[in-house]
Design a protein around this motif. Structure first.
Motif, PDB file in Angstrom:
ATOM      1  N   THR A  74       0.821  -1.217   0.000  1.00  0.00           N
ATOM      2  CA  THR A  74       0.000   0.000   0.000  1.00  0.00           C
ATOM      3  C   THR A  74       0.852   1.264   0.000  1.00  0.00           C
ATOM      4  OG1 THR A  74      -1.832  -1.188   1.015  1.00  0.00           O
ATOM      5  CG2 THR A  74      -1.860   1.219   1.186  1.00  0.00           C
ATOM      6  N   PRO A  75       1.898   1.370   0.851  1.00  0.00           N
ATOM      7  CA  PRO A  75       2.743   2.573   0.784  1.00  0.00           C
ATOM      8  C   PRO A  75       3.483   2.723  -0.545  1.00  0.00           C
ATOM      9  CG  PRO A  75       3.084   1.432   2.863  1.00  0.00           C
ATOM     10  CD  PRO A  75       2.231   0.544   2.010  1.00  0.00           C
ATOM     11  N   MET A  76       3.894   1.605  -1.142  1.00  0.00           N
ATOM     12  CA  MET A  76       4.604   1.700  -2.417  1.00  0.00           C
ATOM     13  C   MET A  76       3.658   2.113  -3.547  1.00  0.00           C
ATOM     14  SD  MET A  76       7.788   1.316  -1.843  1.00  0.00           S
ATOM     15  CE  MET A  76       8.587   0.957  -3.395  1.00  0.00           C
ATOM     16  N   LEU A  77       2.404   1.689  -3.499  1.00  0.00           N
ATOM     17  CA  LEU A  77       1.424   2.148  -4.495  1.00  0.00           C
ATOM     18  C   LEU A  77       1.187   3.645  -4.345  1.00  0.00           C
ATOM     19  CD1 LEU A  77      -1.193  -0.759  -4.483  1.00  0.00           C
ATOM     20  CD2 LEU A  77       0.632  -0.329  -6.140  1.00  0.00           C
ATOM     21  N   ALA A  78       1.092   4.105  -3.107  1.00  0.00           N
ATOM     22  CA  ALA A  78       0.918   5.551  -2.864  1.00  0.00           C
ATOM     23  C   ALA A  78       2.146   6.311  -3.346  1.00  0.00           C
ATOM     24  CB  ALA A  78       0.671   5.800  -1.385  1.00  0.00           C
ATOM     25  N   ARG A  79       3.320   5.754  -3.113  1.00  0.00           N
ATOM     26  CA  ARG A  79       4.563   6.392  -3.576  1.00  0.00           C
ATOM     27  C   ARG A  79       4.583   6.480  -5.102  1.00  0.00           C
ATOM     28  NH1 ARG A  79       9.316   7.865  -1.572  1.00  0.00           N
ATOM     29  NH2 ARG A  79      11.243   7.470  -2.719  1.00  0.00           N
ATOM     30  N   HIS A  80       4.111   5.444  -5.759  1.00  0.00           N
ATOM     31  CA  HIS A  80       4.058   5.463  -7.227  1.00  0.00           C
ATOM     32  C   HIS A  80       3.144   6.582  -7.713  1.00  0.00           C
ATOM     33  CE1 HIS A  80       3.040   4.294 -11.326  1.00  0.00           C
ATOM     34  NE2 HIS A  80       4.208   3.684 -11.335  1.00  0.00           N
ATOM     35  N   ARG A  81       1.967   6.709  -7.101  1.00  0.00           N
ATOM     36  CA  ARG A  81       1.042   7.795  -7.498  1.00  0.00           C
ATOM     37  C   ARG A  81       1.692   9.152  -7.304  1.00  0.00           C
ATOM     38  NH1 ARG A  81      -2.610   4.376  -5.150  1.00  0.00           N
ATOM     39  NH2 ARG A  81      -2.538   5.443  -3.141  1.00  0.00           N
ATOM     40  N   GLN A  82       2.484   9.296  -6.254  1.00  0.00           N
ATOM     41  CA  GLN A  82       3.138  10.561  -5.955  1.00  0.00           C
ATOM     42  C   GLN A  82       4.276  10.840  -6.939  1.00  0.00           C
ATOM     43  OE1 GLN A  82       5.300  10.539  -2.272  1.00  0.00           O
ATOM     44  NE2 GLN A  82       5.428  12.762  -2.185  1.00  0.00           N
ATOM     45  N   MET A  83       5.083   9.847  -7.228  1.00  0.00           N
ATOM     46  CA  MET A  83       6.272  10.055  -8.051  1.00  0.00           C
ATOM     47  C   MET A  83       6.018  10.027  -9.554  1.00  0.00           C
ATOM     48  SD  MET A  83       9.232   7.918  -6.045  1.00  0.00           S
ATOM     49  CE  MET A  83      10.536   8.485  -7.155  1.00  0.00           C
ATOM     50  N   PHE A  84       5.024   9.250  -9.996  1.00  0.00           N
ATOM     51  CA  PHE A  84       4.815   9.043 -11.430  1.00  0.00           C
ATOM     52  C   PHE A  84       3.370   9.309 -11.868  1.00  0.00           C
ATOM     53  CE2 PHE A  84       8.010   5.890  -9.940  1.00  0.00           C
ATOM     54  CZ  PHE A  84       9.118   6.400 -10.572  1.00  0.00           C
ATOM     55  N   PRO A  85       2.762  10.421 -11.509  1.00  0.00           N
ATOM     56  CA  PRO A  85       1.351  10.614 -11.883  1.00  0.00           C
ATOM     57  C   PRO A  85       1.087  10.645 -13.382  1.00  0.00           C
ATOM     58  CG  PRO A  85       2.234  12.599 -10.868  1.00  0.00           C
ATOM     59  CD  PRO A  85       3.282  11.529 -10.741  1.00  0.00           C
ATOM     60  N   PRO A  86       1.909  11.295 -14.214  1.00  0.00           N
ATOM     61  CA  PRO A  86       1.589  11.273 -15.650  1.00  0.00           C
ATOM     62  C   PRO A  86       1.634   9.874 -16.228  1.00  0.00           C
ATOM     63  CG  PRO A  86       3.149  13.014 -15.177  1.00  0.00           C
ATOM     64  CD  PRO A  86       3.034  12.174 -13.928  1.00  0.00           C
ATOM     65  N   MET A  87       2.612   9.067 -15.824  1.00  0.00           N
ATOM     66  CA  MET A  87       2.718   7.715 -16.341  1.00  0.00           C
ATOM     67  C   MET A  87       1.508   6.891 -15.913  1.00  0.00           C
ATOM     68  SD  MET A  87       5.670   4.875 -15.820  1.00  0.00           S
ATOM     69  CE  MET A  87       6.876   5.786 -16.748  1.00  0.00           C
ATOM     70  N   GLU A  88       1.097   7.046 -14.665  1.00  0.00           N
ATOM     71  CA  GLU A  88      -0.057   6.297 -14.176  1.00  0.00           C
ATOM     72  C   GLU A  88      -1.292   6.667 -15.005  1.00  0.00           C
ATOM     73  OE1 GLU A  88      -2.189   6.844 -10.186  1.00  0.00           O
ATOM     74  OE2 GLU A  88      -0.811   5.165  -9.919  1.00  0.00           O
ATOM     75  N   SER A  89      -1.447   7.951 -15.315  1.00  0.00           N
ATOM     76  CA  SER A  89      -2.578   8.384 -16.126  1.00  0.00           C
ATOM     77  C   SER A  89      -2.506   7.780 -17.521  1.00  0.00           C
ATOM     78  CB  SER A  89      -2.610   9.910 -16.239  1.00  0.00           C
ATOM     79  OG  SER A  89      -2.787  10.485 -14.982  1.00  0.00           O
ATOM     80  N   PHE A  90      -1.297   7.717 -18.080  1.00  0.00           N
ATOM     81  CA  PHE A  90      -1.141   7.148 -19.412  1.00  0.00           C
ATOM     82  C   PHE A  90      -1.536   5.675 -19.421  1.00  0.00           C
ATOM     83  CE2 PHE A  90       1.515   4.843 -22.500  1.00  0.00           C
ATOM     84  CZ  PHE A  90       1.053   5.430 -23.661  1.00  0.00           C
ATOM     85  N   PHE A  91      -1.054   4.911 -18.437  1.00  0.00           N
ATOM     86  CA  PHE A  91      -1.368   3.490 -18.406  1.00  0.00           C
ATOM     87  C   PHE A  91      -2.834   3.232 -18.095  1.00  0.00           C
ATOM     88  CE2 PHE A  91       3.240   2.922 -17.908  1.00  0.00           C
ATOM     89  CZ  PHE A  91       3.427   2.014 -18.923  1.00  0.00           C
ATOM     90  N   ASN A  92      -3.494   4.161 -17.421  1.00  0.00           N
ATOM     91  CA  ASN A  92      -4.911   3.986 -17.132  1.00  0.00           C
ATOM     92  C   ASN A  92      -5.786   4.512 -18.260  1.00  0.00           C
ATOM     93  OD1 ASN A  92      -4.637   2.626 -14.735  1.00  0.00           O
ATOM     94  ND2 ASN A  92      -4.450   4.498 -13.558  1.00  0.00           N
TER      95      ASN A  92
END
Length: 146
Positions: A74-92
């Motif tokens: 859970t903390p690593m998923l939150a860290r990913h959202r914090q560090m890589f928001p544009p990439m997360e949006s692209f993959f979603n």
């Protein structure tokens, strides 16, 4: 080290900090970070399946896995959202600040993310020569004025 490797090590740093510094433990921390990263880029509906596979591979009982999920995943998923928001949006399926249009599959062409390429102004190009951008116009009336 390249920018991608540096970004991944920065992402994995909290798990690396928990190791004793040995090669074996740092390798495990990086492997768990990679699993969490891969989990983060999956659509929400696919995460649970990957988590159940992960539990089997780690050979943890339900209680141990729930602790692992709470303390690490859970903390690593939150860290990913914090560090890589544009990439997360692209993959979603949506570009940053651009919601996915209704009725589409949500997939976007990678080329739409790139800025429009413009040829550089060339001091050598003569005004009435064909434009280097291959528009079919004369340089003076095309890219010279851009």
């Amino acid at each position: 080290m390249g920018a991608i490797a540096e970004a991944f090590v920065a992402y994995a740093q909290p798990l690396i900090d928990e190791t004793d510094g040995s090669h074996e433990q740092v390798s495990k921390a990086l492997a768990i970070s990679q699993l969490c990263y891969n989990l983060a880029v999956l659509p929400e509906e696919s995460r649970e399946q990957m988590l159940s596979e992960m539990q089997g591979n780690l050979e943890l009982d339900d209680e141990e896995f729930q602790d692992f999920r709470r303390v690490v995943i859970t903390p690593m998923l939150a860290r990913h959202r914090q560090m890589f928001p544009p990439m997360e949006s692209f993959f979603n399926g949506a570009l940053p600040d651009e919601p996915a249009s209704s009725g589409s599959s949500g997939r976007r062409s990678f080329s739409r993310m790139l800025p429009e390429a413009r040829p550089e102004k060339s001091p050598i190009t003569r005004p009435y020569a064909p434009c280097p951008c291959n528009s079919g116009k004369k340089y003076k009336f095309c890219c010279k004025n851009k």
